[in-house]
Write an enzyme that holds these catalytic residues in place. Sequence first.
Site, PDB file in Angstrom:
ATOM      1  N   TYR A   1      -6.691   5.216 -24.915  1.00 56.75           N
ATOM      2  CA  TYR A   1      -6.336   4.589 -26.195  1.00 56.75           C
ATOM      3  C   TYR A   1      -5.478   3.343 -25.969  1.00 56.75           C
ATOM      4  O   TYR A   1      -5.742   2.275 -26.537  1.00 56.75           O
ATOM      5  CB  TYR A   1      -5.606   5.617 -27.054  1.00 56.75           C
ATOM      6  CG  TYR A   1      -5.314   5.197 -28.473  1.00 56.75           C
ATOM      7  CD1 TYR A   1      -6.314   5.177 -29.437  1.00 56.75           C
ATOM      8  CD2 TYR A   1      -4.022   4.835 -28.860  1.00 56.75           C
ATOM      9  CE1 TYR A   1      -6.037   4.811 -30.755  1.00 56.75           C
ATOM     10  CE2 TYR A   1      -3.734   4.475 -30.173  1.00 56.75           C
ATOM     11  CZ  TYR A   1      -4.747   4.465 -31.116  1.00 56.75           C
ATOM     12  OH  TYR A   1      -4.468   4.097 -32.418  1.00 56.75           O
TER      13      TYR A   1
ATOM     14  N   SER B   1      -2.706  -1.131 -32.312  1.00 49.21           N
ATOM     15  CA  SER B   1      -1.735  -0.031 -32.366  1.00 49.21           C
ATOM     16  C   SER B   1      -0.459  -0.447 -31.658  1.00 49.21           C
ATOM     17  O   SER B   1      -0.474  -1.310 -30.774  1.00 49.21           O
ATOM     18  CB  SER B   1      -2.327   1.197 -31.655  1.00 49.21           C
ATOM     19  OG  SER B   1      -1.318   2.176 -31.456  1.00 49.21           O
TER      20      SER B   1
HETATM   21  N1  LIG Z   1      -2.523   6.573 -37.961  1.00 51.49           N
HETATM   22  C1  LIG Z   1      -1.770   5.947 -37.069  1.00 51.49           C
HETATM   23  O1  LIG Z   1      -0.614   6.359 -36.783  1.00 51.49           O
HETATM   24  C2  LIG Z   1      -2.293   4.727 -36.370  1.00 51.49           C
HETATM   25  C3  LIG Z   1      -1.376   4.002 -35.609  1.00 51.49           C
HETATM   26  C4  LIG Z   1      -1.819   2.869 -34.928  1.00 51.49           C
HETATM   27  C5  LIG Z   1      -3.143   2.478 -35.041  1.00 51.49           C
HETATM   28  N2  LIG Z   1      -4.010   3.206 -35.789  1.00 51.49           N
HETATM   29  C6  LIG Z   1      -5.382   2.727 -35.859  1.00 51.49           C
HETATM   30  O2  LIG Z   1      -5.704   2.504 -37.199  1.00 51.49           O
HETATM   31  C7  LIG Z   1      -7.103   2.744 -37.401  1.00 51.49           C
HETATM   32  C8  LIG Z   1      -7.293   3.752 -38.532  1.00 51.49           C
HETATM   33  O3  LIG Z   1      -6.689   4.977 -38.131  1.00 51.49           O
HETATM   34  P1  LIG Z   1      -6.419   6.180 -39.145  1.00 51.49           P
HETATM   35  O4  LIG Z   1      -5.117   6.760 -38.752  1.00 51.49           O
HETATM   36  O5  LIG Z   1      -6.664   5.734 -40.533  1.00 51.49           O
HETATM   37  O6  LIG Z   1      -7.544   7.211 -38.657  1.00 51.49           O
HETATM   38  P2  LIG Z   1      -8.633   8.060 -39.471  1.00 51.49           P
HETATM   39  O7  LIG Z   1      -9.195   9.001 -38.469  1.00 51.49           O
HETATM   40  O8  LIG Z   1      -8.063   8.571 -40.742  1.00 51.49           O
HETATM   41  O9  LIG Z   1      -9.726   6.938 -39.843  1.00 51.49           O
HETATM   42  C9  LIG Z   1     -10.537   6.367 -38.856  1.00 51.49           C
HETATM   43  C10 LIG Z   1     -11.915   6.136 -39.442  1.00 51.49           C
HETATM   44  O10 LIG Z   1     -12.712   5.534 -38.407  1.00 51.49           O
HETATM   45  C11 LIG Z   1     -13.997   6.109 -38.490  1.00 51.49           C
HETATM   46  N3  LIG Z   1     -14.676   5.989 -37.212  1.00 51.49           N
HETATM   47  C12 LIG Z   1     -14.391   6.644 -36.057  1.00 51.49           C
HETATM   48  N4  LIG Z   1     -15.283   6.309 -35.109  1.00 51.49           N
HETATM   49  C13 LIG Z   1     -16.131   5.426 -35.681  1.00 51.49           C
HETATM   50  C14 LIG Z   1     -17.284   4.741 -35.223  1.00 51.49           C
HETATM   51  N5  LIG Z   1     -17.753   4.908 -33.958  1.00 51.49           N
HETATM   52  N6  LIG Z   1     -17.930   3.909 -36.061  1.00 51.49           N
HETATM   53  C15 LIG Z   1     -17.493   3.751 -37.342  1.00 51.49           C
HETATM   54  N7  LIG Z   1     -16.422   4.383 -37.838  1.00 51.49           N
HETATM   55  C16 LIG Z   1     -15.751   5.215 -37.014  1.00 51.49           C
HETATM   56  C17 LIG Z   1     -13.738   7.581 -38.856  1.00 51.49           C
HETATM   57  O11 LIG Z   1     -14.915   8.207 -39.384  1.00 51.49           O
HETATM   58  C18 LIG Z   1     -12.611   7.446 -39.865  1.00 51.49           C
HETATM   59  O12 LIG Z   1     -13.093   7.339 -41.189  1.00 51.49           O
HETATM   60  C19 LIG Z   1      -7.638   3.229 -36.051  1.00 51.49           C
HETATM   61  O13 LIG Z   1      -8.200   2.136 -35.365  1.00 51.49           O
HETATM   62  C20 LIG Z   1      -6.405   3.726 -35.352  1.00 51.49           C
HETATM   63  O14 LIG Z   1      -6.543   3.696 -33.950  1.00 51.49           O
HETATM   64  C21 LIG Z   1      -3.612   4.314 -36.459  1.00 51.49           C
END
Ligand SMILES: NC(=O)c1ccc[n+]([C@@H]2O[C@H](COP(=O)([O-])OP(=O)(O)OC[C@H]3O[C@@H](n4cnc5c(N)ncnc54)[C@H](O)[C@@H]3O)[C@@H](O)[C@H]2O)c1
Length: 242
Positions: free
Chosen positions: A135, A122
């Site tokens: 986080y 992130s």
């Molecule tokens: N959306 C953003 O702005 C953003 C920015 C930076 C980083 N990220 C990172 O990108 C990744 C995806 O984020 P997103 O925004 O698509 O979120 P999201 O919540 O849409 O998707 C995350 C997925 O991870 C799964 N998950 C959560 N805990 C889990 C576990 N213990 N075991 C297996 N699966 C698990 C959830 O069920 C979900 O399907 C994450 O690692 C998040 O931290 C997101």
Amino acid sequence: MSERVAVVIGGASGIGAACVDALRDDGCRVVVADLPGTPCDVDVDVTDEAQVAALFDGVVEREGRLDVVVNSAGTSTLSLVVDHDAADFRRVVDVNLTGGFLVLKHAGRVLGEGGSVVSLTSLNARQPGTGMAAYCSAKAGLAMLTQVAALELGPRGIRVNAISPGLVVTPLTAPAMDIAGIEDDYLANTPLGRSGTPQEVAEAVVYISRAAWLTGEVLDLNGGAHLMRYPDLVGHVTRAFS
Ligand SMILES: NC(=O)c1ccc[n+]([C@@H]2O[C@H](COP(=O)([O-])OP(=O)(O)OC[C@H]3O[C@@H](n4cnc5c(N)ncnc54)[C@H](O)[C@@H]3O)[C@@H](O)[C@H]2O)c1
């Protein structure tokens, strides 16, 4: 080359789901892994080592090969350090960092020459945000873990990289967008003036999956937000609810 096999963990939602579509469009057979109750092919909790090991052993047994692993599992919380519930802190570190380690450990065990792992870190791996201690710490750890694993797995021809997205509106971040000021503050601190899409992150995942000379990279993909400052989330939340 016969069809490559990819596993996308956290593939049921948001960025992970976009990676599933993009890797399929790029010709991969994709196994979607996520928590029970989500739309996926294999149930896995990344914090459970036996489940992570069984996921990779099962894919190799059923599909006969494994080429690309994307770890998009992630979760967050919002609390000041002095108020932080320790169990909540551990849970966020467990999913984002220990889960990332378990994926690298067991994918690294079964991947062969040419294999590629991409983890989702992130912008918060390098930019601190109020209320985001767990986080930020976990994602910074995952960025360093990516580099250590790249050193260790490189001699076996396995590449380890990460992407650090800025704001992408998904089920993870949508609730924060309803709080007055957060999105505007974020965009005012982003040179390109907009958030990203899950598809833009997925395009970078596809590129990395094919970039045969790229390893140990933690890619800032955020419209330039890493050049400015992160919004004061706790300040916005406090103002919105006082
Ligand atoms: N959306 C953003 O702005 C953003 C920015 C930076 C980083 N990220 C990172 O990108 C990744 C995806 O984020 P997103 O925004 O698509 O979120 P999201 O919540 O849409 O998707 C995350 C997925 O991870 C799964 N998950 C959560 N805990 C889990 C576990 N213990 N075991 C297996 N699966 C698990 C959830 O069920 C979900 O399907 C994450 O690692 C998040 O931290 C997101």
